[in-house]
Write a protein that holds these residues in place. Structure first.
Motif, short mmCIF file in Angstrom:
data_model
loop_
_atom_site.label_atom_id
_atom_site.label_comp_id
_atom_site.label_asym_id
_atom_site.label_seq_id
_atom_site.Cartn_x
_atom_site.Cartn_y
_atom_site.Cartn_z
N ARG A 46 -9.97 -3.57 -13.29
CA ARG A 46 -8.78 -3.40 -12.45
C ARG A 46 -8.29 -4.75 -11.95
O ARG A 46 -9.03 -5.73 -11.93
N VAL A 106 2.69 -5.32 -12.42
CA VAL A 106 2.55 -5.27 -10.96
C VAL A 106 3.41 -6.34 -10.30
O VAL A 106 4.12 -6.08 -9.32
N GLY A 123 2.04 2.13 -3.35
CA GLY A 123 1.02 2.44 -4.35
C GLY A 123 0.57 1.27 -5.18
O GLY A 123 -0.07 1.45 -6.22
N LEU A 130 -6.37 -6.24 -8.45
CA LEU A 130 -5.98 -5.93 -7.08
C LEU A 130 -5.18 -7.11 -6.52
O LEU A 130 -5.56 -8.28 -6.71
N PRO A 150 -1.92 -1.57 -6.15
CA PRO A 150 -3.36 -1.67 -5.92
C PRO A 150 -3.74 -2.88 -5.08
O PRO A 150 -3.43 -4.02 -5.45
N CYS A 151 -4.37 -2.64 -3.93
CA CYS A 151 -4.80 -3.69 -3.00
C CYS A 151 -6.23 -3.39 -2.55
O CYS A 151 -6.70 -2.25 -2.65
N THR A 198 0.84 -1.20 0.00
CA THR A 198 0.00 0.00 0.00
C THR A 198 0.87 1.25 0.00
O THR A 198 0.59 2.22 -0.72
N ARG A 221 -9.09 -2.51 0.24
CA ARG A 221 -9.02 -1.75 1.49
C ARG A 221 -8.81 -2.73 2.64
O ARG A 221 -9.39 -3.81 2.66
N THR A 253 -11.53 -7.10 -11.22
CA THR A 253 -12.81 -6.48 -10.90
C THR A 253 -13.64 -6.25 -12.16
O THR A 253 -13.12 -6.33 -13.28
#
Length: 383
Positions: free
Chosen positions: A262, A237, A114, A264, A116-117, A111, A119, A258
Motif C-alpha cells: 500500500r 492519488v 477516502g 499512504l 489513504p493516510c 481522510t 491513523r 508499506t
C-alpha cells in the motif's frame, strides 16, 4: 503580450533554481528576500526585501507581477486573501495552500475524501495521546500541525511521560499537535504532479527518497523495484489530491510504501520540492519550468524521464566550508556528474547543494558516483 513577471515569496535555493527556467522562457522573476545575501537574491536582479509575515512587503512584491507563487508555505493565509482582493493572481491559492501549511487540515480533508493516510488524531492532553496509543500502539508519532520541516516539529514518543514533554512545549508555542500511528513502512516515496488553472495535469515518475535524521539525503528516480501498479496508484492519488484541492502549480505528495504494497500519504508540499531536483537533468521538463508553466497557465511540459535512472544526493554542510577547490577532483573524476550549489553559508546539516547523475548504467554504479561527489565536496572522502 509582454512577457510576464512572476513574484516568488521566498529567496532560497528553490527560487534560485527557478531562475534558469524563467530565463529560458523569457519570464521575469521577482523574489521576496529577507536579506540580499539569500540564495536566490544572489542571482535574481529584481529583489524585494521584507518578510512573508508583512503584508506591505507582499504587496510590494506583487506590484506589477502577473502572478505570485511560493517557494515555501510560511505565509499567513489572510495576507494572501488580501492580495487576491487587490486583484493579484495567487497560485496556489490560500484555500489549497492551507493543506500544506496545516497538517491537521490536510489530514481531515484527505481522510474525508477516502485518501489513504496513517491513523491520526488531534491531541491536546496526555490522556488523549494514551487513548490514541491504546488503539494504534506505542510508539506514537507526534507532529506540530504547523511549522515543521526537515524533521523539525516531529517526535517519536514511546510513553505518556515523553508525550507530556512534547505537549507542554507545543502548548507554550500555541500550536496544535497531531498524533499519528508509526507506520511500519519499507521506504518513503514521492509522487510529483503539476496542475494548471484550467485543469491540465501531469505526473512525474514516482521516486524513492532516503531520509536520515529527518533530512532527505538521496533520491532515486524512478523508485527502484516499485511495481507498476503501485507506481500508478501513487500517481493517481497525487493527481486526485491536486484536483480535490484545486491546487495550481507543482505539488509533491510524500508517501509511505508499506510491506503489503500500500501507499499512504504522509505530507504535501505545494511548490518545487527536494524530491524533484533530479528533473533538472533527468526529465524532459524540470519541476522548476513546470511550476512556472502551471502558475502562468501555459501548456504543461512532458514529465517523462530522459534516462532509465537518475540519482540525486544532497550536499549537507559540515566542518569543511571551502568546497570550490573540490570541483577540480570531482569534475575530472566524473565528467557526467552535475553539481548545483546554492550560495548558502555552510553550517552542519544544512542543505547547501546537490549533485545528480543520470544514465543507463547499473543503478549501484550511478549511486556510488553521486555519493562520492557529495561526500568529496564536504571532505568525507579525499580520493
Amino acid at each position: 503580450m509582454p512577457f510576464p513577471t512572476v513574484g516568488i515569496v521566498g529567496a532560497g535555493q528553490l527560487a534560485r533554481m527557478t531562475a534558469p527556467a524563467a530565463a529560458a522562457l523569457g519570464v521575469r522573476l521577482r523574489v521576496l528576500a529577507g536579506s540580499p545575501d539569500e540564495s536566490a537574491a544572489q542571482v535574481v536582479p529584481d529583489v524585494v526585501l521584507g518578510s512573508p509575515d508583512d503584508l506591505d512587503a507582499l504587496r510590494r512584491l506583487a506590484d506589477g507581477c502577473d502572478v505570485v507563487t511560493f517557494e515555501h508555505e510560511h505565509v499567513p493565509p489572510a495576507h494572501l486573501e488580501a492580495l487576491i482582493a487587490d486583484g493579484v493572481p495567487v497560485r496556489p491559492g490560500p484555500a489549497a495552500l492551507v493543506h500544506a501549511q496545516d497538517k491537521a487540515v490536510m489530514r481531515e480533508r484527505l481522510t474525508a475524501a477516502g485518501v489513504p493516510c496513517p491513523r491520526w488524531q488531534v491531541v491536546a492532553s496526555v490522556d488523549e495521546v494514551a487513548g490514541f496509543a491504546a488503539e494504534a500502539g506505542w510508539p506514537v508519532v507526534l507532529k506540530t500541525a504547523r511549522g515543521g520541516y526537515d524533521g523539525r516539529g516531529v517526535w517519536v514518543v514511546g510513553s505518556a511521560v515523553e508525550a507530556a514533554e512534547v505537549l507542554e512545549a507545543a502548548a507554550a508555542r500555541g500550536v496544535r499537535v497531531l498524533a499519528e500511528e508509526k507506520v511500519g513502512f519499507v521506504r518513503e516515496l514521492s509522487a510529483q504532479v503539476a496542475r494548471s488553472p484550467h485543469g491540465q495535469a501531469v505526473a512525474y515518475p514516482v521516486v524513492e527518497t532516503v531520509q536520515r535524521q529527518g533530512i532527505c539525503r538521496e533520491v532515486f528516480a524512478p523508485a527502484p523495484g516499485l511495481p507498476t501498479d503501485a507506481a500508478v496508484a501513487a500517481q493517481e492519488v497525487a493527481l486526485r489530491i491536486a484536483g480535490l484541492l484545486d491546487m495550481v502549480g507543482i505539488m509533491a505528495v510524500e508517501l509511505f510504501e508499506t510491506a503489503d504494497g500500500r501507499v499512504l500519504v504522509n505530507e504535501l508540499a505545494m511548490r518545487p520540492h527536494n524530491s524533484g531536483h533530479w528533473t533538472i537533468e533527468g526529465a524532459v521538463t524540470s519541476q522548476f519550468e513546470q511550476h512556472l508553466r502551471a502558475v502562468l497557465d501555459l501548456p504543461l511540459g512532458s514529465p517523462a524521464a530522459l534516462g532509465p535512472h537518475a540519482v540525486m544526493a544532497n550536499v549537507l554542510g559540515g566542518d569543511y566550508p571551502d568546497m570550490y577547490p573540490a570541483y577540480r577532483h570531482i569534475l575530472a573524476r566524473d565528467p557526467g556528474v552535475k553539481v548545483h550549489m546554492y550560495g548558502k553559508e555552510v553550517r552542519p546539516g544544512r542543505k547547501v547543494g546537490h549533485v545528480t547523475v543520470v544514465g543507463d548504467g547499473p543503478l549501484d554504479e550511478l549511486t556510488e558516483r553521486a555519493r562520492h561527489a557529495a561526500a568529496y565536496l564536504i571532505g568525507e572522502v579525499t580520493e
